[in-house]
Design an enzyme around this catalytic site. Structure first.
Site, PDB file in Angstrom:
ATOM      1  CE  LYS A   1      -3.916   2.084   2.396  1.00 52.20           C
ATOM      2  NZ  LYS A   1      -3.532   3.460   2.148  1.00 52.20           N
TER       3      LYS A   1
ATOM      4  CD  GLU B   1      -1.880   5.772  -3.801  1.00 50.11           C
ATOM      5  OE1 GLU B   1      -3.023   5.639  -4.293  1.00 50.11           O
ATOM      6  OE2 GLU B   1      -1.680   6.377  -2.744  1.00 50.11           O
TER       7      GLU B   1
HETATM    8  P1  AMP Z   1      -7.111   4.668   2.260  1.00 48.91           P
HETATM    9  O1  AMP Z   1      -6.584   5.863   1.580  1.00 48.91           O
HETATM   10  O2  AMP Z   1      -6.553   4.501   3.627  1.00 48.91           O
HETATM   11  O3  AMP Z   1      -8.605   4.533   2.195  1.00 48.91           O
HETATM   12  O4  AMP Z   1      -6.550   3.400   1.431  1.00 48.91           O
HETATM   13  C1  AMP Z   1      -6.915   3.144   0.112  1.00 48.91           C
HETATM   14  C2  AMP Z   1      -6.025   3.877  -0.869  1.00 48.91           C
HETATM   15  O5  AMP Z   1      -4.704   3.323  -0.912  1.00 48.91           O
HETATM   16  C3  AMP Z   1      -6.468   3.754  -2.303  1.00 48.91           C
HETATM   17  O6  AMP Z   1      -7.515   4.648  -2.584  1.00 48.91           O
HETATM   18  C4  AMP Z   1      -5.216   4.091  -3.088  1.00 48.91           C
HETATM   19  O7  AMP Z   1      -5.133   5.486  -3.281  1.00 48.91           O
HETATM   20  C5  AMP Z   1      -4.098   3.694  -2.146  1.00 48.91           C
HETATM   21  N1  AMP Z   1      -3.259   2.556  -2.603  1.00 48.91           N
HETATM   22  C6  AMP Z   1      -1.938   2.458  -2.404  1.00 48.91           C
HETATM   23  N2  AMP Z   1      -1.445   1.324  -2.902  1.00 48.91           N
HETATM   24  C7  AMP Z   1      -2.485   0.656  -3.470  1.00 48.91           C
HETATM   25  C8  AMP Z   1      -2.606  -0.610  -4.146  1.00 48.91           C
HETATM   26  N3  AMP Z   1      -1.565  -1.416  -4.339  1.00 48.91           N
HETATM   27  N4  AMP Z   1      -3.844  -0.962  -4.571  1.00 48.91           N
HETATM   28  C9  AMP Z   1      -4.929  -0.173  -4.356  1.00 48.91           C
HETATM   29  N5  AMP Z   1      -4.857   1.020  -3.733  1.00 48.91           N
HETATM   30  C10 AMP Z   1      -3.658   1.439  -3.281  1.00 48.91           C
END
Ligand code: AMP
Length: 567
Positions: A256, A307
């Protein structure tokens, strides 16, 4: 159609807080506007939402409360100071306009009847002006409307201008009303179809036009490169085990990254567009990404989800999101900044490829396609680091590796799931080390005293439930007193001031626009706030200019966290 009819609908909506009643009011109104030509009914749908264009269109009227005061003053002949005084006592410029228009009314007996078309035309006119004399021309356009407006009409014209209709009409109600009006209340299937259509089109006018023609037409709405699609959202889990429980085995685990979501679009004409998760068009801001997309991705047309993570060109060190966020809004020195603070794109999903939507294909197949079409190049574009496994131990090791490499945590994905635009349905999960954190929106603030006099220094933060913002606490820690040290009270005050819609002494209410990440110690049930919960020891850790109010925490997530704590 006369604007009066629309104003009466607003008025009815404002008078009830009951969702079903609101839906009924709108469904009846939609039945009426079905008789209108498409251009007109589209405009009416935007106005119902308090807007003049589709939701994803960023153009706004750009009228602040101060300018609205001048407009009301010009239209009524009452001094700005007096309008201001009235605003202080009524707390709503819409009501001020209503009251003053009522007084002025006797003088102008022969007023022209306002049509919806005329109102829309003048409101849209506001956007076209730039440069010298802009302010006077804007004032003129709206004063012209107010001069012909009845008190009720004046109230809603002013509220539309300020971007705050206060009629409590969320996306969900409009969606339901479209179903009721076009397919009948009992048609269960239609609810989902209308929602799916909206998540792909991001434009209720388009959805209504198709729905009017039947379910078949509605289903013909497809995603299309060049028109932004809502991103699929993630649910939070607390462990690898919980992840497996949600998405089954095998599952895909991915790093992530701490960057910002970027939807890469290439149209069949070969034009490339970049959109953020708020559906902002940031194509101009990231010239280096355009370059990578051209050189490293094969395909005539596509929509790819990714991302983007910033890094320092010299040291090759990745930068946390805050430091790169400046590039999203940047309008000048773009080339220079793209060299100093470039981004690396981590591609992780594909929604459309060579003329065909891929969203119904299983995730595994989509990922395999990405593997084939993206040429990976470090510090430019790559696929997200991934591990497909059913082994909790291996997944734990992978999680550890992600954290050691400075990433935020893991994403966990369901291999046979489709891509659901705009939905938080558990096809994609996020796992982060435990800090308790929510993204929330600021809906009010308080001016400080003493050292903090002149600054808005305490903020009311809210989560969302069915389109309503519900307060879950007041937070004043986390911001700096000096601007050089990071997110400061001065900066926050600068952001919030133009959003003020009501003032009562030191308290202000603001339009819900500014999203912040808030960490806290625990959650308690609380009658103080209308969410029913209060965050204890909240602290703002960062601004989230890449997020909109649609991305903030849902009440049900807050409830879930609160339950966990009391287990
Ligand atoms: P959050 O921002 O805490 O809701 O976490 C989800 C967000 O992580 C997504 O909306 C993306 O912007 C980000 N993200 C980072 N790495 C990834 C990945 N490998 N797959 C999907 N989302 C990712």
């Amino acid at each position: 159609m006369l604007y009066k009819e629309l104003a009466e609908v607003y008025d009815k909506l404002e008078k009830t807080s009951k969702r079903l009643e609101k839906t009924e009011i709108i469904a009846n109104f939609l039945n009426k506007i079905k008789k209108q030509k498409e251009e007109i009914s589209s405009g009416i749908i935007y106005l119902l939402r308090g807007r003049i264009f589709p939701d994803y269109d960023e153009r706004e009227t750009g009228i602040s409360s101060q300018l609205a005061i001048k407009i009301i003053s010009k239209a009524t002949g009452i001094s700005s100071a007096d309008v201001n005084k009235k605003w202080k006592s009524l707390g709503d410029l819409g009501k001020v306009a209503e009251e003053l228009a009522g007084k002025k009314r006797q003088a102008t007996l022969f007023r022209e009847k306002l049509s919806v078309d005329k109102v829309l035309h003048n409101l849209r006119g506001l956007i076209e002006f730039t440069g010298k004399g802009t302010v006077d021309r804007k004032i003129g356009l709206i004063a012209e409307l107010l001069a012909s407006a009845s008190p009720l009409e004046a109230k809603y014209i002013v509220r539309t201008l300020l971007g705050d209709l206060r009629i409590g009409l969320g996306e969900g109600v409009l969606r339901d009303a479209i179903v009721w009006s076009c397919f009948g209340k009992e048609n269960k299937e239609a609810f989902e179809k209308v929602q799916t259509a909206y998540d792909s089109a991001n434009d209720f006018a388009v959805v209504f036009e198709k729905a009017r023609k039947g379910l078949h037409a509605l289903e013909s709405i497809e995603i299309e490169p060049g028109r932004p699609v809502k991103v699929m959202l993630a649910l939070k889990v607390d462990s690898i085990e919980e992840g497996f429980e949600e998405v089954g085995k095998n599952a895909d685990f991915e790093f992530k990254y701490d960057g910002f979501r970027l939807m890469i679009n290439k149209t069949k004409e070969g034009r490339i567009y970049l959109f953020t998760r708020r559906l902002e068009n940031v194509t101009k801001q990231f010239p280096e990404v355009i370059d990578y997309v051209k050189k490293n991705i094969k395909g005539k047309s596509f929509i790819i989800d990714s991302e983007a993570v910033g890094y320092d060109f010299k040291t090759k060190k990745y930068k946390p999101f805050q430091e790169i966020s400046q590039r999203i809004k940047r309008k000048y020195d773009i080339e220079k900044l793209s060299k100093e603070l470039p981004v690396e794109v981590n591609v992780f999903d594909i929604l459309y490829y060579n003329g065909k939507s891929m969203i119904k294909e299983p995730f595994k197949k989509r990922r395999e396609l990405l593997e084939k079409i993206v040429r990976k190049e470090r510090f430019k574009i790559k696929l997200s680091e991934s591990l497909i496994t059913d082994d909790a131990k291996k997944a734990e090791e992978f999680y550890k590796k992600a954290i050691e490499e400075g990433e935020e945590g893991l994403m966990i994905k369901k291999l046979d799931a489709p891509y659901k635009p705009g939905a938080r349905v558990g096809y994609m999960l996020k796992l982060k080390p435990k800090t308790k954190e929510f993204d929330l929106v600021i809906i009010g603030a308080e001016y400080g005293t003493g050292k903090r006099a002149g600054w808005l220094s305490s903020y009311s933060v809210a989560c969302v439930h069915e389109g309503r913002f519900l307060e879950i606490g007041k937070v004043s820690t986390g911001l700096k007193e000096k601007e050089e040290e990071g997110l400061s009270f001065v900066e926050m005050t600068r952001l919030l001031k133009p959003l003020i819609i009501e003032e009562h002494g030191r308290d202000v209410k603001v339009k819900p626009r500014v999203v912040v990440s808030v960490i806290y110690q625990n959650i308690q049930k609380s009658p103080t706030y209308n969410s029913g919960y209060a965050l204890r020891f909240p602290r703002i850790v960062r601004l989230r200019p890449d997020r909109s109010v649609k991305d903030i925490a849902f009440l049900k997530e807050v409830e879930k966290e609160a339950k966990k704590e009391h287990r």
